[in-house]
Design a protein around this motif. Structure first.
Motif, short mmCIF file in Angstrom:
data_model
loop_
_atom_site.label_atom_id
_atom_site.label_comp_id
_atom_site.label_asym_id
_atom_site.label_seq_id
_atom_site.Cartn_x
_atom_site.Cartn_y
_atom_site.Cartn_z
N ASP A 149 0.88 -1.17 0.00
CA ASP A 149 0.00 0.00 0.00
C ASP A 149 0.92 1.23 0.00
OD1 ASP A 149 -1.58 2.24 0.82
OD2 ASP A 149 -3.09 0.86 1.63
N ILE A 150 1.03 1.88 -1.14
CA ILE A 150 2.00 2.96 -1.28
C ILE A 150 1.75 4.10 -0.30
CG2 ILE A 150 2.78 4.79 -2.85
CD1 ILE A 150 2.63 2.75 -5.10
N ASP A 151 0.50 4.46 -0.09
CA ASP A 151 0.19 5.55 0.84
C ASP A 151 0.64 5.21 2.26
OD1 ASP A 151 -0.92 7.08 -1.17
OD2 ASP A 151 -2.97 6.42 -0.76
N VAL A 152 0.40 3.97 2.67
CA VAL A 152 0.79 3.54 4.01
C VAL A 152 2.31 3.54 4.14
CG1 VAL A 152 0.83 1.59 5.62
CG2 VAL A 152 -1.29 2.23 4.47
N VAL A 153 2.99 3.00 3.14
CA VAL A 153 4.45 2.93 3.19
C VAL A 153 5.06 4.33 3.17
CG1 VAL A 153 6.53 2.15 1.98
CG2 VAL A 153 4.55 0.63 2.16
N ALA A 154 4.53 5.21 2.34
CA ALA A 154 5.05 6.58 2.28
C ALA A 154 4.88 7.27 3.63
CB ALA A 154 4.33 7.37 1.19
N HIS A 155 3.71 7.12 4.23
CA HIS A 155 3.46 7.73 5.53
C HIS A 155 4.40 7.15 6.58
CE1 HIS A 155 1.36 8.24 9.44
NE2 HIS A 155 0.99 9.39 8.92
N SER A 156 4.58 5.84 6.57
CA SER A 156 5.45 5.19 7.56
C SER A 156 6.90 5.61 7.37
CB SER A 156 5.33 3.67 7.44
OG SER A 156 4.01 3.24 7.70
N LEU A 157 7.34 5.72 6.12
CA LEU A 157 8.73 6.11 5.86
C LEU A 157 9.00 7.53 6.34
CD1 LEU A 157 10.70 5.26 2.63
CD2 LEU A 157 11.04 7.43 3.81
N VAL A 158 8.08 8.45 6.05
CA VAL A 158 8.26 9.83 6.50
C VAL A 158 8.28 9.89 8.03
CG1 VAL A 158 7.22 12.12 6.58
CG2 VAL A 158 7.33 10.89 4.41
#
Length: 215
Positions: A149-158
């Protein structure tokens, strides 16, 4: 011309002094008088460039945004894969944060409730956009599992990247940040990258850490 150059140098000196104090003491605990003393300028010189402390905070956030966008463009223009570009961007920001109080202050301002003035977006919103774009590319290039889930991964990475720097600020020297960024990527790579491609990116993380680690 000489007068304009002196004015620009004075403005830069004031911003750097304010950033140093915001980073070390916090925005609320820093007064304009503190900044005048630290920058070694007159009050008139400060007020010529900045009418209020909020204006200084906004100038710092603008510089932070400009730096992030410039680094993102530079990494994109070098022909790297999307995942490598993202990794190089995070290490680049880490390196500059070690060296530059303006970027450190920008982070503290962003996590301390200071809101940028429109049209400037919040740094975290900007970083989410940057990360999301590169994750989409990494999926297309098969460097990241296609079912994430790109949105979840992007949020988690930030959150991971920001949180590591925020926690580190109060617990260890800023020079430790390259190691923490490498540790972050060692965890993320094992969770996001297919086994056949992990060695390349784990090696890249180690190399990037060595390149930016303080001597």
């Amino acid at each position: 011309m000489a007068r304009q150059l002196r004015a620009e140098q004075t403005r830069s000196t004031i911003i750097t002094a304010a950033a140093d104090l915001f980073d070390r003491r916090g925005y609320e605990s820093t007064s304009l008088s503190d900044i005048v003393e630290h920058a070694q300028v007159t009050k008139g010189a400060l007020y010529f460039h900045f009418a209020a402390k909020e204006d200084l905070a906004h100038a710092i956030l603008e510089l932070q945004s400009h730096t992030a966008r410039r680094l993102a463009t530079e990494t994109d223009n070098r022909g790297h894969t999307s995942l490598e570009a993202l990794m190089r961007l995070t290490f680049g920001i880490t390196r500059m944060s070690v060296e530059d109080p303006v970027l450190r202050a920008g982070l503290r301002l962003a996590t301390g409730g200071i809101r940028p003035r429109p049209p400037l977006s919040h740094p975290f919103t900007e970083w989410l956009d940057i990360v999301t774009t590169r994750l989409v590319g990494a999926v297309k290039e098969s460097d990241v599992h296609p079912d994430i889930d790109i949105d979840v991964v992007a949020h988690s990475l930030v959150c991971f990247f920001v949180g590591t720097r925020v926690v580190g600020r109060s617990r260890e020297p800023v020079a430790r940040q390259p190691r923490r960024t490498a540790e972050m990527w060692n965890i993320l790579i094992r969770g996001l990258v297919p086994v056949t491609r992990r060695a390349r990116y784990l090696s890249l993380a180690a190399r990037l850490e060595r390149e930016i680690a303080p001597v």
